[in-house]
Scaffold this active site. Structure first.
Site, PDB file in Angstrom:
ATOM      1  N   GLY A 157     -10.382  -2.858   7.201  1.00 13.65           N
ATOM      2  CA  GLY A 157      -8.941  -2.792   6.957  1.00 13.65           C
ATOM      3  C   GLY A 157      -8.192  -1.914   7.935  1.00 13.65           C
ATOM      4  O   GLY A 157      -6.993  -1.675   7.780  1.00 13.65           O
ATOM      5  N   THR A 194       0.820  -1.213   0.000  1.00 14.64           N
ATOM      6  CA  THR A 194       0.000   0.000   0.000  1.00 14.64           C
ATOM      7  C   THR A 194       0.853   1.261   0.000  1.00 14.64           C
ATOM      8  O   THR A 194       0.627   2.185  -0.788  1.00 14.64           O
ATOM      9  CB  THR A 194      -0.926   0.001   1.234  1.00 14.64           C
ATOM     10  N   GLU A 209       9.954  10.244   9.143  1.00 16.71           N
ATOM     11  CA  GLU A 209       8.716  10.975   9.438  1.00 16.71           C
ATOM     12  C   GLU A 209       7.488  10.072   9.373  1.00 16.71           C
ATOM     13  O   GLU A 209       6.564  10.185  10.192  1.00 16.71           O
ATOM     14  CB  GLU A 209       8.544  12.138   8.454  1.00 16.71           C
ATOM     15  N   ARG A 233       9.006  -8.899  -4.610  1.00 11.46           N
ATOM     16  CA  ARG A 233       9.122 -10.348  -4.789  1.00 11.46           C
ATOM     17  C   ARG A 233       8.438 -10.819  -6.062  1.00 11.46           C
ATOM     18  O   ARG A 233       8.748 -11.879  -6.579  1.00 11.46           O
ATOM     19  CB  ARG A 233       8.522 -11.070  -3.583  1.00 11.46           C
ATOM     20  N   LYS A 286       8.300   1.916  12.200  1.00  8.83           N
ATOM     21  CA  LYS A 286       8.425   2.326  13.603  1.00  8.83           C
ATOM     22  C   LYS A 286       8.904   1.195  14.504  1.00  8.83           C
ATOM     23  O   LYS A 286       9.668   1.409  15.446  1.00  8.83           O
ATOM     24  CB  LYS A 286       7.107   2.893  14.136  1.00  8.83           C
ATOM     25  N   LYS A 315       5.826   3.950  18.596  1.00 10.10           N
ATOM     26  CA  LYS A 315       5.832   5.357  18.194  1.00 10.10           C
ATOM     27  C   LYS A 315       6.199   6.267  19.367  1.00 10.10           C
ATOM     28  O   LYS A 315       6.926   7.258  19.207  1.00 10.10           O
ATOM     29  CB  LYS A 315       4.468   5.730  17.629  1.00 10.10           C
TER      30      LYS A 315
END
Length: 462
Positions: free
Chosen positions: A185, A14, A127, A46, A103, A203
Site C-alpha cells: 500500500g 484513510t 501542513e 458519497r 499538495k 511538495k
C-alpha cells in the site's frame, strides 16, 4: 462567544477517518490546549457510513457542506485538482477557513486559492500537504522566520525512499521492490506520481515558495524519476562512499559571477549523497527535510511522511491554529462591538495579524526571482561510462572533461567484462549542466565507447 468550533470533513478515506479517530481519542487534550470544544458537525461523503456518530450529518452534496452555517472550518481530504478546487473555493467564498492535505492542488492552483482567501479574509492551512506528520511548513513559516534560507534538500516521497532503501540493503532490483511497495500500500496501482518524482515536485514547489518568498511555480520544477536506477549504480555508489536517494532540492544561486546563472534551482532527481550524511540514513518510508539557513545553519526534520495517523496529526495541528485565530477574532469583535462600520472593517483587516501569511511572506512582497532551467543548474555528477578495454580510453575521457572545465573528484575502473568491455565510474565536482551535456556528447562519440553514458547527480550537502 460560542465555545464550540464546528468542523466539516470532506472525504472519509484513510485521512478523513484518521482525523475523526484522532479527535475522538484526544478530545480532552484538544480542549485543554485551545480552550474550545472542537466538534465535527458534518462530513461530505458519497456513501453513508454506519460507523459515524449519528449526530454528525452525512451529506453527499460537498458544496452544500462547504457552505453550511453549521461549519466554521472545512477540512478537504478528497484529493484531486478539480472537485477539490471547486469545493475549497466555494468554502472560501462562504467565509470558511480551510485545512487541506492536497499538495497537487496547491502546487498547481495555490496562487489563485491563496489570493482568493486573502480577498475573503480567511485562511487556507496545509501542513499535511508536505511530509505528512513532520511540521515542516510551520518550521519554515514560523521557526525560521528570522533566517535567510540558502537551500533545502528533502526525501519527500516515502515510496521512492522505500524502493531505494530496499535496493541498497537487500540487493533487490527496482521492479521487484516496486511490486512489494504496491502490495504493502505504499505505492498506487499506477505508481507514476511516486517513482517519476511528480509527487515530490508538488511538495517541493510549496517548500520553495515558503523558503524564498516566490509564487508557486510547479511547472518550472525539473523532475527526474528513479526507474532508471540499477543495482549496478547503487553498488558502485556504495563502493565510493555514497548512497543514492530520490531528493527534492530548492537552491538559491548567485551565479558566481555569471548573472545568467543567478536564480533558484527547483529540481527532483536521484542523487548521490555521502554515506555518513544524516539524510543518507533516513530509510524505509520515512521522510526528511534538511534546511540550510543563515544564521542557524543546517537543521534536519524527520518523521512519518504519510499514513492516517501522521497526516491526521498535521491536519489537526492546522485546525488548532485556526481555532486560536477564531478565538482572537471573537475577542476583537467583543472589544469593538460599538465601533462604526469603518472601524469594524479596520478590525477585520487587523485579524490577519493573528495568522502567518500563506506563503510565509507578505503577498505584496513575493519576489520574481527567476527559476533556473535544467541546463543552468549546478551539481556534481556520477558518470558510468562503458568502453572497450584498450589503451588511451581513460585518457580520452578525462581530456574531454578537462577541456569542458570539469574537475574530476574520483575515478573507479572495474575489471573488464562482456568481451573486453570495461565500466569506468567518474565522480566530478560541481559543474553547470550545460557544460556536462557537451562533454557527455563528445564522450559518446568516441569509437571506444560502447553505450550511452549513465549520469546521476551528486551533492555533498555541504
Amino acid at each position: 462567544m460560542s465555545n464550540s468550533i464546528k468542523l466539516a470533513i470532506l472525504g472519509l478515506g484513510t485521512v478523513g477517518t484518521g482525523v475523526i479517530n484522532l479527535i475522538n481519542d484526544n478530545l480532552n487534550e484538544l480542549k485543554r490546549r485551545s480552550g474550545r470544544d472542537i466538534i465535527i458537525t458534518e462530513v461530505g461523503t458519497r456513501r453513508q457510513r454506519d460507523d459515524i456518530d449519528p449526530n454528525i450529518i452525512q451529506n453527499s452534496d460537498l458544496m452544500a457542506t462547504a457552505a453550511s452555517d453549521n461549519v466554521d472550518i472545512v477540512i478537504e481530504v478528497i484529493g484531486g485538482t478539480t472537485l477539490a478546487k471547486d469545493v475549497i473555493m466555494h468554502a472560501i467564498k462562504n467565509g470558511k477557513h480551510v485545512v487541506t492535505a492536497n499538495k497537487a492542488l496547491l502546487a498547481e492552483h495555490g496562487n489563485e486559492i491563496f489570493a482568493f482567501a486573502e480577498q475573503h479574509q480567511v485562511h487556507v492551512a496545509y501542513e499535511a500537504a508536505v511530509a505528512g506528520g513532520i511540521p515542516i511548513i510551520k518550521v519554515m513559516r514560523e521557526a525560521l522566520a528570522a533566517n535567510k534560507v540558502e537551500w533545502l534538500a528533502g526525501i519527500i516521497n516515502g515510496t521512492g525512499n522505500f524502493i531505494m532503501t530496499e535496493m541498497r540493503d537487500k540487493g533487490r532490483p527496482f521492479a521487484d521492490v516496486l511490486s512489494e511497495a504496491q502490495a504493502l500500500g505504499y505505492a498506487e496501482a499506477d505508481p507514476t506520481f511516486d517513482v517519476e518524482g511528480i509527487d515530490a515536485a508538488h511538495k517541493l514547489a510549496l517548500l520553495a515558495s515558503i523558503a524564498f518568498g516566490i509564487p508557486l511555480q510547479f511547472d518550472k520544477v525539473y523532475c527526474e524519476g528513479i526507474t532508471g536506477i540499477t543495482l549496478q549504480d547503487v553498488n558502485y555508489a556504495e563502493e565510493l562512499g555514497y548512497r543514492i536517494k530520490h531528493l527534492g532540492f530548492a537552491v538559491r544561486r548567485d551565479g558566481q559571477g555569471n548573472a545568467d546563472n543567478a536564480g533558484i534551482e527547483l529540481r527532483v532527481h536521484p542523487t548521490l549523497i555521502p554515506q555518513d550524511a544524516l539524510l543518507a540514513n533516513v530509510n524505509g518510508v520515512k521522510n526528511a527535510v534538511l534546511v540550510n539557513s543563515h544564521p542557524l545553519g543546517q537543521t534536519l526534520y524527520c518523521g512519518d511522511g504519510a499514513g492516517a495517523g501522521a497526516t491526521a496529526s498535521a491536519v489537526m495541528a492546522d485546525v488548532m491554529d485556526l481555532v486560536r485565530v477564531l478565538g482572537s477574532k471573537d475577542n476583537d469583535d467583543q472589544s469593538s462591538g460599538d465601533q462604526n462600520s469603518s472601524d469594524q472593517n479596520n478590525t477585520n483587516q487587523n485579524n490577519k495579524g493573528h495568522h502567518v501569511p500563506h506563503l510565509a511572506f507578505i503577498p505584496e512582497q513575493l519576489s520574481d526571482t527567476p527559476i533556473l532551467r535544467a541546463e543552468q543548474m549546478t551539481t556534481g555528477y556520477y558518470l558510468r561510462v562503458h568502453a572497450y578495454d584498450s589503451p588511451g580510453v581513460l585518457a580520452d575521457i578525462t581530456r574531454i572533461l578537462s577541456d569542458a572545465g570539469i574537475n574530476i573528484d574520483a575515478i573507479l575502473q572495474k575489471p573488464a567484462h562482456k568481451a573486453g568491455e570495461v565500466p569506468v565510474i567518474i565522480l566530478t565536482l560541481p559543474v553547470v549542466e550545460s557544460q556536462m551535456n557537451l562533454a557527455i556528447k563528445k564522450i559518446e562519440k568516441l569509437d571506444t565507447i560502447t553505450d550511452k553514458v549513465v549520469r546521476i547527480r551528486l551533492d555533498e550537502l555541504a
